[in-house]
Scaffold this active site. Structure first.
Site: not given
Ligand code: R5P
Length: 298
Positions: A170, A193
Site C-alpha cells: 500500500d 490499497k
Molecule cells: C496497514 O496498512 C499495514 O501496513 C499492514 O499492511 C496491515 O496492518 C496488514 O494487515 P493484514 O495482514 O491484516 O492485512
C-alpha cells in the site's frame, strides 16, 4: 546502560545486551495465586540509566501492564533514566477517531507510558498512517527505528532474486520498499490499497490495485510493517501473479500472523515469507537486536 527484558521479549533483550557487550539485567516475574503479577528487580538501578525491552504482541494488554509495572518500579527504585523499547507498538493503528466515541488508543498508550516514568521511547517500523511520526504521540523523546535495512540484506543474501522489484502493498509501505530496494540495488514501487471497515466492526475488507507497473517474468519482493491476517499481502500477491510475476517473496517487520495468515499468503502464491524477532514466530529469521543496540548508543 542496563537492559531489562520483559517476559514478552527476554531473548531479544539478551541479544541487545550482547550487542552492547554486557549481560541483561535480572528480573523475577511470576504470578500470585490469584493471577496478579509478581515482579522483582534483582539489580541495583539507583542513579543508573536503564532500558526495558517489551514487545506488545499477541497478548498486548498483558504485555502493556507488565511494562508499566516494570517502568514504575524502576522509577521507584531510583533509576536515572528509563528508555522503554516496544519493538512492536500495539494499538498504534488506532491513531484516529474514525467513528464518534472511539478510543484513540495510540495516544492513550503514550500517556500511560509517560505517566509510569518513561523518559524516552523507541519502537520499530511503527504503524502511524495518519500521524507519520511517533514523536507526535509522545511528549518525551520518541524514535521510530527501521528493520528494513536488515530485511533487505536478508533478501539479498538468501532470495537470489532475478530482475527484482520491491513493492509496498500500500502507499504507506512505499517508504519501506524503497529502503529494501536500496539494499538490493533494485527498483521499488507501491500498490494502492483500499481497506473498508464498517461502523461497529473490528474486521475489514481489503482490495489492492497494482497499477501499471510491469511485472512479467520478474521476482516481486513485498515489504510491509505488519502481517496481521495476511489479507493485504495475499491480495497484493494475487495481483502480482495476475500480472505475470515469476516468484513472490514477502518481508515484514512484525509477524503478528493472526487467523491463519501464513496459509493465506502461501495460497496466494508467495514462495518465502520472512519477518523479524520483534515477536517470536516461525518466520522470525532476522534480528532487530543490532538496530536497537545501535539506537541505544546514540
Ligand atoms: C496497514 O496498512 C499495514 O501496513 C499492514 O499492511 C496491515 O496492518 C496488514 O494487515 P493484514 O495482514 O491484516 O492485512
Amino acid at each position: 546502560m542496563l537492559i531489562f527484558g520483559g517476559s514478552a521479549s527476554q531473548p531479544l533483550a539478551e541479544k541487545v545486551a550482547k550487542e552492547l557487550g554486557q549481560e541483561a539485567g535480572k528480573l523475577e516475574l511470576k504470578r500470585f495465586p490469584d493471577g496478579e503479577k509478581y515482579l522483582r528487580v534483582h539489580d541495583e538501578v539507583k542513579d543508573r540509566d536503564v532500558a526495558v525491552v517489551q514487545s506488545l504482541y499477541r497478548t498486548p494488554d498483558e504485555n502493556i501492564f507488565e511494562l508499566l509495572l516494570l517502568i514504575d518500579t524502576l522509577r521507584d527504585l531510583g533509576a536515572k533514566s528509563i528508555t522503554a523499547i516496544a519493538p512492536y507498538l500495539a494499538y498504534a493503528r488506532q491513531d484516529s477517531r474514525f467513528y464518534p466515541g472511539e478510543a484513540v488508543s495510540s495516544a492513550s498508550i503514550a500517556r500511560l507510558l509517560e505517566s509510569a516514568g518513561t523518559t524516552s521511547f523507541l519502537t520499530i517500523d511503527c504503524h502511524l498512517h495518519r500521524l507519520g511520526d511517533v514523536a507526535k504521540v509522545f511528549t518525551i523523546p520518541a524514535r521510530n527505528l527501521t528493520a528494513m535495512h536488515e530485511l533487505g540484506k536478508y533478501a539479498r543474501d538468501h532470495f537470489n532474486p532475478k530482475k527484482p522489484i520491491v513493492i509496498g502493498p500500500d502507499e504507506e509501505a512505499g517508504q519501506w520498499a524503497e529502503v529494501v530496494a536500496k539494499e538490493l540495488d533494485a527498483e521499488s514501487t507501491a500498490f494502492k490499497k483500499v481497506r473498508v471497515r464498517k461502523e461497529g466492526e473490528t474486521g475489514s475488507k481489503v482490495t489492492v490495485d497494482a497499477g501499471s507497473v510491469e511485472l512479467k517474468g520478474r521476482d516481486a519482493i513485498f515489504a510491509d510493517d505488519i502481517i496481521s491476517t495476511g489479507g493485504t499481502i495475499a491480495e497484493a500477491a494475487k495481483a502480482c501473479k495476475k500480472k505475470g510475476a515469476k516468484r513472490v517473496f514477502v518481508l515484514c517487520t512484525h509477524p503478528v500472523l493472526a487467523q491463519g495468515a501464513l496459509k493465506r499468503i502461501k495460497a496466494a502464491g508467495a514462495v518465502k515469507i520472512i519477518g523479524t524477532d520483534t515477536m517470536p514466530s516461525p518466520i522470525s529469521k532476522v534480528s532487530v537486536a543490532p538496530v536497537i543496540a545501535a539506537a541505544l548508543k546514540t
